[in-house]
Design a protein around this motif. Structure first.
Motif, PDB file in Angstrom:
ATOM      1  N   ARG A   1       0.846  -1.206   0.000  1.00 25.28           N
ATOM      2  CA  ARG A   1       0.000   0.000   0.000  1.00 25.28           C
ATOM      3  C   ARG A   1       0.872   1.244   0.000  1.00 25.28           C
ATOM      4  NH1 ARG A   1      -4.779  -0.015   4.397  1.00 25.28           N
ATOM      5  NH2 ARG A   1      -3.032  -0.593   5.728  1.00 25.28           N
TER       6      ARG A   1
ATOM      7  N   ARG B   1     -10.674   2.997  -7.634  1.00 15.76           N
ATOM      8  CA  ARG B   1     -11.226   1.835  -6.936  1.00 15.76           C
ATOM      9  C   ARG B   1     -11.547   0.677  -7.875  1.00 15.76           C
ATOM     10  NH1 ARG B   1     -12.532   4.090  -2.049  1.00 15.76           N
ATOM     11  NH2 ARG B   1     -13.639   2.226  -1.419  1.00 15.76           N
TER      12      ARG B   1
ATOM     13  N   PHE C   1      -7.003   4.844  -5.148  1.00 11.40           N
ATOM     14  CA  PHE C   1      -8.037   5.434  -4.295  1.00 11.40           C
ATOM     15  C   PHE C   1      -7.697   6.911  -4.073  1.00 11.40           C
ATOM     16  CE2 PHE C   1      -7.383   1.028  -2.969  1.00 11.40           C
ATOM     17  CZ  PHE C   1      -8.655   0.504  -2.836  1.00 11.40           C
TER      18      PHE C   1
ATOM     19  N   PRO D   1     -10.225  12.318  -0.746  1.00 14.03           N
ATOM     20  CA  PRO D   1     -10.223  11.797   0.634  1.00 14.03           C
ATOM     21  C   PRO D   1     -10.947  10.463   0.798  1.00 14.03           C
ATOM     22  CG  PRO D   1     -11.974  13.417   0.404  1.00 14.03           C
ATOM     23  CD  PRO D   1     -11.300  13.309  -0.946  1.00 14.03           C
ATOM     24  N   ASP D   2     -11.388   9.863  -0.338  1.00 13.95           N
ATOM     25  CA  ASP D   2     -12.172   8.624  -0.206  1.00 13.95           C
ATOM     26  C   ASP D   2     -11.266   7.402  -0.188  1.00 13.95           C
ATOM     27  OD1 ASP D   2     -14.451  10.210  -0.344  1.00 13.95           O
ATOM     28  OD2 ASP D   2     -14.488  10.087  -2.538  1.00 13.95           O
ATOM     29  N   SER D   3     -10.419   7.340   0.815  1.00 16.87           N
ATOM     30  CA  SER D   3      -9.513   6.202   0.927  1.00 16.87           C
ATOM     31  C   SER D   3      -9.412   5.816   2.393  1.00 16.87           C
ATOM     32  CB  SER D   3      -8.122   6.601   0.422  1.00 16.87           C
ATOM     33  OG  SER D   3      -7.544   7.527   1.318  1.00 16.87           O
ATOM     34  N   PHE D   4      -8.707   4.748   2.659  1.00 16.83           N
ATOM     35  CA  PHE D   4      -8.554   4.306   4.047  1.00 16.83           C
ATOM     36  C   PHE D   4      -7.904   5.392   4.897  1.00 16.83           C
ATOM     37  CE2 PHE D   4      -5.846   2.276   7.297  1.00 16.83           C
ATOM     38  CZ  PHE D   4      -6.858   1.835   8.139  1.00 16.83           C
TER      39      PHE D   4
ATOM     40  N   GLU E   1      -2.570   0.792  -4.423  1.00 16.30           N
ATOM     41  CA  GLU E   1      -2.210  -0.552  -3.972  1.00 16.30           C
ATOM     42  C   GLU E   1      -1.640  -1.341  -5.139  1.00 16.30           C
ATOM     43  OE1 GLU E   1      -5.486  -1.250  -0.402  1.00 16.30           O
ATOM     44  OE2 GLU E   1      -5.490  -2.594  -2.120  1.00 16.30           O
TER      45      GLU E   1
ATOM     46  N   HIS F   1      -1.049  -5.252  -6.059  1.00 21.61           N
ATOM     47  CA  HIS F   1      -1.281  -6.647  -5.678  1.00 21.61           C
ATOM     48  C   HIS F   1      -0.336  -7.486  -6.534  1.00 21.61           C
ATOM     49  CE1 HIS F   1      -5.463  -5.964  -3.721  1.00 21.61           C
ATOM     50  NE2 HIS F   1      -4.760  -4.858  -3.720  1.00 21.61           N
TER      51      HIS F   1
ATOM     52  N   LYS G   1     -10.771   9.899   9.745  1.00 21.12           N
ATOM     53  CA  LYS G   1     -11.478   8.706   9.227  1.00 21.12           C
ATOM     54  C   LYS G   1     -11.832   7.738  10.343  1.00 21.12           C
ATOM     55  CE  LYS G   1     -11.431   9.400   4.809  1.00 21.12           C
ATOM     56  NZ  LYS G   1     -12.636   9.250   3.984  1.00 21.12           N
TER      57      LYS G   1
ATOM     58  N   LYS H   1      -0.072  -1.520   8.867  1.00 25.09           N
ATOM     59  CA  LYS H   1      -1.437  -1.249   9.340  1.00 25.09           C
ATOM     60  C   LYS H   1      -1.647   0.229   9.581  1.00 25.09           C
ATOM     61  CE  LYS H   1      -4.580  -3.794   8.959  1.00 25.09           C
ATOM     62  NZ  LYS H   1      -5.625  -3.136   8.151  1.00 25.09           N
TER      63      LYS H   1
HETATM   64  N1  FFO Z   1      -6.900  -4.307  -0.482  1.00 31.37           N
HETATM   65  C1  FFO Z   1      -7.234  -3.879   0.711  1.00 31.37           C
HETATM   66  N2  FFO Z   1      -8.003  -4.643   1.509  1.00 31.37           N
HETATM   67  C2  FFO Z   1      -8.342  -4.215   2.746  1.00 31.37           C
HETATM   68  C3  FFO Z   1      -7.908  -2.965   3.222  1.00 31.37           C
HETATM   69  C4  FFO Z   1      -7.095  -2.170   2.363  1.00 31.37           C
HETATM   70  O1  FFO Z   1      -6.650  -1.069   2.712  1.00 31.37           O
HETATM   71  N3  FFO Z   1      -6.799  -2.668   1.132  1.00 31.37           N
HETATM   72  N4  FFO Z   1      -8.283  -2.567   4.511  1.00 31.37           N
HETATM   73  C5  FFO Z   1      -7.565  -1.644   5.243  1.00 31.37           C
HETATM   74  O2  FFO Z   1      -7.489  -1.647   6.442  1.00 31.37           O
HETATM   75  C6  FFO Z   1      -9.429  -3.206   5.142  1.00 31.37           C
HETATM   76  C7  FFO Z   1     -10.690  -2.618   4.591  1.00 31.37           C
HETATM   77  N5  FFO Z   1     -10.863  -1.300   5.098  1.00 31.37           N
HETATM   78  C8  FFO Z   1     -11.041  -0.174   4.321  1.00 31.37           C
HETATM   79  C9  FFO Z   1     -11.645   0.904   4.906  1.00 31.37           C
HETATM   80  C10 FFO Z   1     -11.930   2.014   4.157  1.00 31.37           C
HETATM   81  C11 FFO Z   1     -11.585   2.057   2.809  1.00 31.37           C
HETATM   82  C12 FFO Z   1     -11.958   3.226   1.973  1.00 31.37           C
HETATM   83  O3  FFO Z   1     -11.609   3.279   0.793  1.00 31.37           O
HETATM   84  N6  FFO Z   1     -12.720   4.144   2.524  1.00 31.37           N
HETATM   85  C13 FFO Z   1     -13.210   5.326   1.811  1.00 31.37           C
HETATM   86  C14 FFO Z   1     -14.384   4.990   0.908  1.00 31.37           C
HETATM   87  C15 FFO Z   1     -15.509   4.330   1.598  1.00 31.37           C
HETATM   88  C16 FFO Z   1     -16.598   3.831   0.654  1.00 31.37           C
HETATM   89  O4  FFO Z   1     -16.531   4.036  -0.552  1.00 31.37           O
HETATM   90  O5  FFO Z   1     -17.523   3.207   1.164  1.00 31.37           O
HETATM   91  C17 FFO Z   1     -13.589   6.399   2.788  1.00 31.37           C
HETATM   92  O6  FFO Z   1     -13.695   6.092   3.977  1.00 31.37           O
HETATM   93  O7  FFO Z   1     -13.718   7.538   2.363  1.00 31.37           O
HETATM   94  C18 FFO Z   1     -10.929   0.989   2.244  1.00 31.37           C
HETATM   95  C19 FFO Z   1     -10.647  -0.126   3.003  1.00 31.37           C
HETATM   96  C20 FFO Z   1      -9.344  -4.678   4.910  1.00 31.37           C
HETATM   97  N7  FFO Z   1      -9.113  -5.011   3.524  1.00 31.37           N
END
Ligand code: FFO
Ligand code: GTP
Length: 446
Positions: A25, A47, A70, A73-76, A83, A85, A122, A446
């Motif tokens: 990541r 995405r 991603f 701001p729409d990311s983890f 990412e 893979h 977040k 993490k």
């Molecule tokens: N490949 C992959 N798998 C994974 C993660 C990751 O980062 N990458 N995760 C990492 O721990 C966990 C999943 N958690 C995640 C939490 C939020 C978002 C995210 O993109 N949030 C955005 C959009 C939300 C939406 O569209 O619903 C946001 O919060 O704005 C991605 C993963 C477990 N699996």
């Protein structure tokens, strides 16, 4: 606010070593340039998993991988994230890592992705802590507790309380600005029930027998008894492996040996200890000292007696006196005994044979009941760390002071402190000093 936001970080998100697929990541402002530099293609649609050839600095293709983009701001993390893979081989990972470093990205510190997610708003701190707990969860009950907290249940409880305090504070401050001369106390009458109500609610939440913390850390059971009673044999039989040395020589076990068990989804740490007796040997005496210290800390003591000894009642009394308090009595070696008492020293005894396995199912069922009673989550989310407990105690102490204050100014100050104590749990107020400690325990990636 963040020290890091100018840096772009990367880390292996999957476990290191050889594997089918591994995920790297990237997070930070350069993620959106690093990805096209590797693929030699424009950024893929957000995405959407896209197959791409990845190139190193010299232009050599080092893998055919799936890549994801991603945009913040729409990311983890709330930042731009990409990412990779990859095929999970050492040389592939080394090439990817080298290519990213060459582009000026740096390897993330443990917990840095989650910390950035926290700093971007977040996650609150309880949710971030729960991510670490979910990664560490070894049993189903631990996993459920961590997931519930990760989805915000604990944070919402504390934020709800904090909002009630903030409203009460507004009341108090209005009172300070527009005093009502007739008020008998320092507190506006509308505020008193709010503070007493919260004081009680937090008290109930704290008086949970530490179930959330125990579920997170594991319920600890110490096996105690005379030398040669079969403590090590019992540990091995319960663990279904040869963890501890078994021998007919009394005084074999010296150090405390621990095994982790999953009892009906609940985590248990079972410890074998040195046999309790008046030992002449210096090392054995130290072993006995450790056994008693371990028993002291244990959530439950398992008192193992050899049912073939003639003075079993006296043995039980003597060991119980050493072990004091709450113990489950196990009569071992029932295969050698024609008569097995059902009560010993006034307690129900469970008869087993570590050698033949007889009675072990009953013992396990009894343990599962005890552990389940002590760890089973309630309807409300449980606090899971000493950090939460400390802050809640601080909050309660401040509420008690506010209720005793005889000037509204003093009451207001204590209510402010009470609200701040709650805010520190979720990270809503000044927590800069806590962050290093909290995120240090996270995994890399993490
Ligand atoms: N490949 C992959 N798998 C994974 C993660 C990751 O980062 N990458 N995760 C990492 O721990 C966990 C999943 N958690 C995640 C939490 C939020 C978002 C995210 O993109 N949030 C955005 C959009 C939300 C939406 O569209 O619903 C946001 O919060 O704005 C991605 C993963 C477990 N699996
Ligand atoms: N017949 C029979 N023998 C057993 C049983 N459990 C243990 N033993 C034997 O009893 C002896 C002592 O067993 P251990 O498990 O080493 O006993 P311990 O209580 O851990 O002993 P220390 O380490 O000296 O404190 C060994 O020879 C075991 O094989 C049992 O259920 N039946």
């Amino acid at each position: 606010m963040s020290l890091y936001s100018t840096d772009t970080i990367f880390a292996l998100a999957s476990a290191p070593g050889r594997g089918g697929v591994q995920v790297i990541r990237l997070s930070g402002p350069a993620a959106g340039t690093a990805l096209p530099a590797l693929t030699r293609r424009p950024l893929p649609p957000p995405r959407r998993a896209t197959l791409a050839r990845l190139h190193d600095q010299a232009g050599e293709v080092f893998d055919q991988a799936l890549v994801l983009w991603f945009p913040g701001p729409d990311s983890f993390t709330g930042e731009d994230v990409a990412e990779l893979h990859l095929h999970g081989g050492r040389a592939v990972l080394a090439a990817a890592s080298e290519a990213l470093t060459a582009q000026g990205l740096r390897v993330a510190e443990p917990g840095e992705f989650s910390r950035r997610a926290f700093e971007a708003g977040k996650l609150d701190l309880t949710e971030a802590e729960a991510i670490a707990d979910l990664v560490d969860a070894e049993t189903a009950a631990q996993r459920r507790q961590a997931l519930r907290q990760m989805e915000g249940a604990l944070g919402a409880l504390y934020e709800g309380w904090r909002h009630r305090l903030v409203r009460a504070l507004a009341h108090l401050e209005a009172d300070i600005d527009f005093p009502d001369e007739d008020l008998p106390h320092g507190l506006a009458p509308a505020v008193v029930p709010v503070l007493t109500g919260l004081y009680q609610e937090i008290g109930v939440h704290l008086a949970d027998g530490h179930r959330g913390e125990r579920l997170r850390d594991g319920f600890s059971i110490a096996i105690l008894g005379a030398p040669n009673a079969g403590k090590s044999s019992l540990l091995n039989a319960l663990a279904r492996r040869d963890a501890a040395i078994v021998s007919s020589t009394a005084g074999t076990t010296r150090d405390v040996i621990e095994v982790n068990l999953d009892l009906g989804g609940f985590p248990v740490i079972l410890a074998d200890t040195a046999g309790l007796r008046d030992a002449a040997d210096e090392i054995e005496r130290e072993g006995i000292r450790r056994a008693l210290a371990r028993a002291e800390r244990a959530d439950l003591k398992l008192l193992v007696l050899d049912c073939s000894t003639w003075n079993i009642g006296d043995m039980a009394e003597a060991t119980l006196a050493l072990a004091d308090g709450d113990a489950l009595v196990v009569l071992n070696k029932r295969d050698l005994c024609t008569y097995v008492p059902s009560m010993v020293a006034g307690r129900t005894a469970i008869a087993v044979s570590a050698a033949t396995g007889e009675g072990l199912a009953d013992l396990l069922a009894a343990l599962e009941r005890i552990v389940g009673d002590r760890l089973m989550p309630g309807a409300a989310p449980s606090l899971t760390r000493a950090r939460h407990r400390q802050a809640l105690e601080d909050c309660r102490a401040a509420l008690a002071r506010a209720l005793r204050a005889d000037l509204p100014e003093l009451a207001a100050e204590d209510v402010r402190l009470a609200a701040r104590a709650l805010g520190r749990i979720t990270g809503r107020v000044d927590v800069e000093d806590l962050l290093d400690v909290i995120f240090r325990d996270f995994c890399i990636g993490k």
